[in-house]
Scaffold this motif. Structure first.
Motif, PDB file in Angstrom:
ATOM      1  N   LEU A  82       3.133   2.622  -1.357  1.00  0.00           N
ATOM      2  CA  LEU A  82       1.753   3.078  -1.494  1.00  0.00           C
ATOM      3  C   LEU A  82       1.124   3.367  -0.137  1.00  0.00           C
ATOM      4  O   LEU A  82       1.405   2.695   0.861  1.00  0.00           O
ATOM      5  CB  LEU A  82       0.940   2.037  -2.256  1.00  0.00           C
ATOM      6  CG  LEU A  82       1.171   2.063  -3.768  1.00  0.00           C
ATOM      7  CD1 LEU A  82       0.738   0.760  -4.416  1.00  0.00           C
ATOM      8  CD2 LEU A  82       0.421   3.241  -4.393  1.00  0.00           C
ATOM      9  N   LYS A  83       0.263   4.386  -0.156  1.00  0.00           N
ATOM     10  CA  LYS A  83      -0.426   4.828   1.053  1.00  0.00           C
ATOM     11  C   LYS A  83      -1.936   4.706   0.843  1.00  0.00           C
ATOM     12  O   LYS A  83      -2.406   4.752  -0.306  1.00  0.00           O
ATOM     13  CB  LYS A  83      -0.083   6.292   1.346  1.00  0.00           C
ATOM     14  CG  LYS A  83       1.402   6.580   1.472  1.00  0.00           C
ATOM     15  CD  LYS A  83       1.639   8.066   1.634  1.00  0.00           C
ATOM     16  CE  LYS A  83       3.121   8.392   1.736  1.00  0.00           C
ATOM     17  NZ  LYS A  83       3.370   9.854   1.894  1.00  0.00           N
ATOM     18  N   PRO A  84      -2.703   4.618   1.914  1.00  0.00           N
ATOM     19  CA  PRO A  84      -4.168   4.559   1.748  1.00  0.00           C
ATOM     20  C   PRO A  84      -4.715   5.739   0.951  1.00  0.00           C
ATOM     21  O   PRO A  84      -5.687   5.572   0.201  1.00  0.00           O
ATOM     22  CB  PRO A  84      -4.675   4.568   3.194  1.00  0.00           C
ATOM     23  CG  PRO A  84      -3.568   3.931   3.965  1.00  0.00           C
ATOM     24  CD  PRO A  84      -2.300   4.402   3.305  1.00  0.00           C
ATOM     25  N   VAL A  97      -5.526   0.775  -1.659  1.00  0.00           N
ATOM     26  CA  VAL A  97      -4.441   0.550  -0.702  1.00  0.00           C
ATOM     27  C   VAL A  97      -5.067   0.416   0.684  1.00  0.00           C
ATOM     28  O   VAL A  97      -5.577   1.379   1.244  1.00  0.00           O
ATOM     29  CB  VAL A  97      -3.416   1.693  -0.718  1.00  0.00           C
ATOM     30  CG1 VAL A  97      -2.249   1.366   0.216  1.00  0.00           C
ATOM     31  CG2 VAL A  97      -2.936   1.959  -2.132  1.00  0.00           C
ATOM     32  N   SER A  98      -5.031  -0.797   1.189  1.00  0.00           N
ATOM     33  CA  SER A  98      -5.705  -1.067   2.458  1.00  0.00           C
ATOM     34  C   SER A  98      -5.119  -2.314   3.110  1.00  0.00           C
ATOM     35  O   SER A  98      -4.697  -3.244   2.414  1.00  0.00           O
ATOM     36  CB  SER A  98      -7.202  -1.263   2.226  1.00  0.00           C
ATOM     37  OG  SER A  98      -7.851  -1.640   3.428  1.00  0.00           O
ATOM     38  N   GLN A 105      -8.719   9.728  -9.605  1.00  0.00           N
ATOM     39  CA  GLN A 105      -9.893  10.341  -9.000  1.00  0.00           C
ATOM     40  C   GLN A 105     -10.362   9.482  -7.840  1.00  0.00           C
ATOM     41  O   GLN A 105     -10.745   8.322  -8.030  1.00  0.00           O
ATOM     42  CB  GLN A 105     -11.013  10.512 -10.024  1.00  0.00           C
ATOM     43  CG  GLN A 105     -12.189  11.306  -9.498  1.00  0.00           C
ATOM     44  CD  GLN A 105     -13.128  11.749 -10.600  1.00  0.00           C
ATOM     45  OE1 GLN A 105     -13.113  11.212 -11.705  1.00  0.00           O
ATOM     46  NE2 GLN A 105     -13.944  12.747 -10.314  1.00  0.00           N
ATOM     47  N   ALA A 106     -10.303  10.060  -6.663  1.00  0.00           N
ATOM     48  CA  ALA A 106     -10.787   9.383  -5.462  1.00  0.00           C
ATOM     49  C   ALA A 106     -12.258   9.732  -5.254  1.00  0.00           C
ATOM     50  O   ALA A 106     -12.728  10.766  -5.751  1.00  0.00           O
ATOM     51  CB  ALA A 106      -9.958   9.810  -4.256  1.00  0.00           C
ATOM     52  N   GLY A 108       2.443   0.433   1.919  1.00  0.00           N
ATOM     53  CA  GLY A 108       3.859   0.140   1.770  1.00  0.00           C
ATOM     54  C   GLY A 108       4.179  -0.733   0.575  1.00  0.00           C
ATOM     55  O   GLY A 108       5.354  -0.898   0.229  1.00  0.00           O
ATOM     56  N   GLY A 109       3.150  -1.278  -0.044  1.00  0.00           N
ATOM     57  CA  GLY A 109       3.353  -2.166  -1.181  1.00  0.00           C
ATOM     58  C   GLY A 109       3.545  -1.420  -2.487  1.00  0.00           C
ATOM     59  O   GLY A 109       3.609  -0.183  -2.521  1.00  0.00           O
TER      60      GLY A 109
END
Length: 120
Positions: free
Chosen positions: A85-87, A118-119, A39-40, A15-16
């Motif tokens: 932002l999402k994980p 994002v965590s 790239q994840a 969410g940030g």
């Protein structure tokens, strides 16, 4: 030569927001499109957003409405404002630029990458 230097990555809660910057420097005659890729772990590099020299923009469906790409042509800098932002946005983000170095050479250049996590 040409260098792209990214900044602004880090750790943020779901969410940030984060704002990435990428400044191009060196032997630059003209900067055409600039963009961001990510790239994840275990995945292929994918396009996040791109902005042309005429400031037309295009976004991946997964970030449309949450991310905004912009540029400052006077500073040869591109930005990526990332909201909500999402994980699954966790990745290394790379800056990319299509640059004419001189009258006979035009090439794509990449930054070194900046980590976005994002965590909670």
């Amino acid at each position: 030569q040409v260098q792209l230097v990214e900044s602004g990555g880090g750790l943020v809660q779901p969410g940030g927001s984060l704002r990435l910057s990428c400044a191009a420097s060196g032997s630059i005659l003209v900067t055409y499109a600039m963009g961001w890729y990510r790239q994840a772990p275990g995945k292929q590099r994918e396009l996040v957003a791109v902005i042309t020299s005429g400031v037309s923009t295009n976004y991946a469906d997964s970030v449309e409405g949450r991310f905004t790409i912009s540029r400052d042509n006077a500073k040869n800098t591109v930005y990526l404002q990332m909201n909500s932002l999402k994980p699954e946005d966790t990745a290394v983000y790379y800056c990319n630029a299509d640059i004419r170095v001189n009258l006979v050479r035009r090439a794509e250049f990449w930054g070194q990458g900046t980590q976005v996590t994002v965590s909670s």
